[in-house]
Design a protein around this motif. Sequence first.
Motif, mmCIF file in Angstrom:
data_model
loop_
_atom_site.group_PDB
_atom_site.id
_atom_site.type_symbol
_atom_site.label_atom_id
_atom_site.label_comp_id
_atom_site.label_asym_id
_atom_site.label_seq_id
_atom_site.Cartn_x
_atom_site.Cartn_y
_atom_site.Cartn_z
ATOM 1 N N GLU A 124 0.871 -1.170 0.000
ATOM 2 C CA GLU A 124 0.000 0.000 0.000
ATOM 3 C C GLU A 124 0.902 1.212 0.000
ATOM 4 O OE1 GLU A 124 -3.211 0.828 2.828
ATOM 5 O OE2 GLU A 124 -3.621 -1.321 2.732
ATOM 6 N N LEU A 125 0.739 2.064 -1.018
ATOM 7 C CA LEU A 125 1.534 3.277 -1.116
ATOM 8 C C LEU A 125 0.646 4.483 -0.840
ATOM 9 C CD1 LEU A 125 3.528 2.534 -4.404
ATOM 10 C CD2 LEU A 125 4.158 1.982 -2.052
ATOM 11 N N ASP A 126 1.201 5.514 -0.198
ATOM 12 C CA ASP A 126 0.443 6.738 -0.016
ATOM 13 C C ASP A 126 0.544 7.591 -1.282
ATOM 14 O OD1 ASP A 126 2.895 8.094 0.052
ATOM 15 O OD2 ASP A 126 2.864 8.416 2.213
ATOM 16 N N ALA A 127 -0.035 8.771 -1.264
ATOM 17 C CA ALA A 127 -0.068 9.636 -2.447
ATOM 18 C C ALA A 127 1.330 10.051 -2.909
ATOM 19 C CB ALA A 127 -0.908 10.877 -2.155
ATOM 20 N N GLU B 279 3.116 2.446 2.930
ATOM 21 C CA GLU B 279 2.403 2.497 4.204
ATOM 22 C C GLU B 279 2.296 1.118 4.836
ATOM 23 O OE1 GLU B 279 -1.375 4.352 3.360
ATOM 24 O OE2 GLU B 279 -0.556 6.302 3.935
ATOM 25 N N ARG B 280 2.150 0.111 3.985
ATOM 26 C CA ARG B 280 2.004 -1.250 4.490
ATOM 27 C C ARG B 280 2.562 -2.214 3.461
ATOM 28 N NH1 ARG B 280 -3.657 -3.839 5.986
ATOM 29 N NH2 ARG B 280 -4.241 -2.166 4.576
ATOM 30 N N LEU C 136 10.574 -2.035 4.138
ATOM 31 C CA LEU C 136 9.826 -1.225 3.175
ATOM 32 C C LEU C 136 8.995 -0.131 3.845
ATOM 33 C CD1 LEU C 136 8.627 -4.237 1.041
ATOM 34 C CD2 LEU C 136 10.112 -2.409 0.209
ATOM 35 N N GLN C 137 8.587 -0.355 5.074
ATOM 36 C CA GLN C 137 7.698 0.571 5.780
ATOM 37 C C GLN C 137 8.277 1.989 5.839
ATOM 38 O OE1 GLN C 137 4.695 0.016 7.175
ATOM 39 N NE2 GLN C 137 4.581 -2.190 7.030
#
Length: 94
Positions: free
Chosen positions: A6-9, A14-15, A37-38
């Motif tokens: 999960e990537l943020d903008a 993010e996860r 990666l976090q």
Amino acid sequence: MAVQLELDARGTCERAGIGLTNVGSMPIKAVAAEAALQGKRPDEATIKRAADLAAQAAQPAADLRGPAEYKKDLVRVLTARALRKAVERAGGGK
């Protein structure tokens, strides 16, 4: 292997979830690789580090299909490929 990101903008992870199968007596959750990666952008250096950590988590047995070190290297290569594809699918490859 299976990878979920999960990537943020901004493209920061993010996860992350990384699962390894058939390289140990039971499925393995590559916790150290996920942690690497976090909070980071999944660039080539970060992907390489996570793939190396996933390979370290693998516990393959040598058998007729190959030695354990070969299988660990396969984990490294396939994890990096799966991470790149997950980044692309999450929209971070733009």
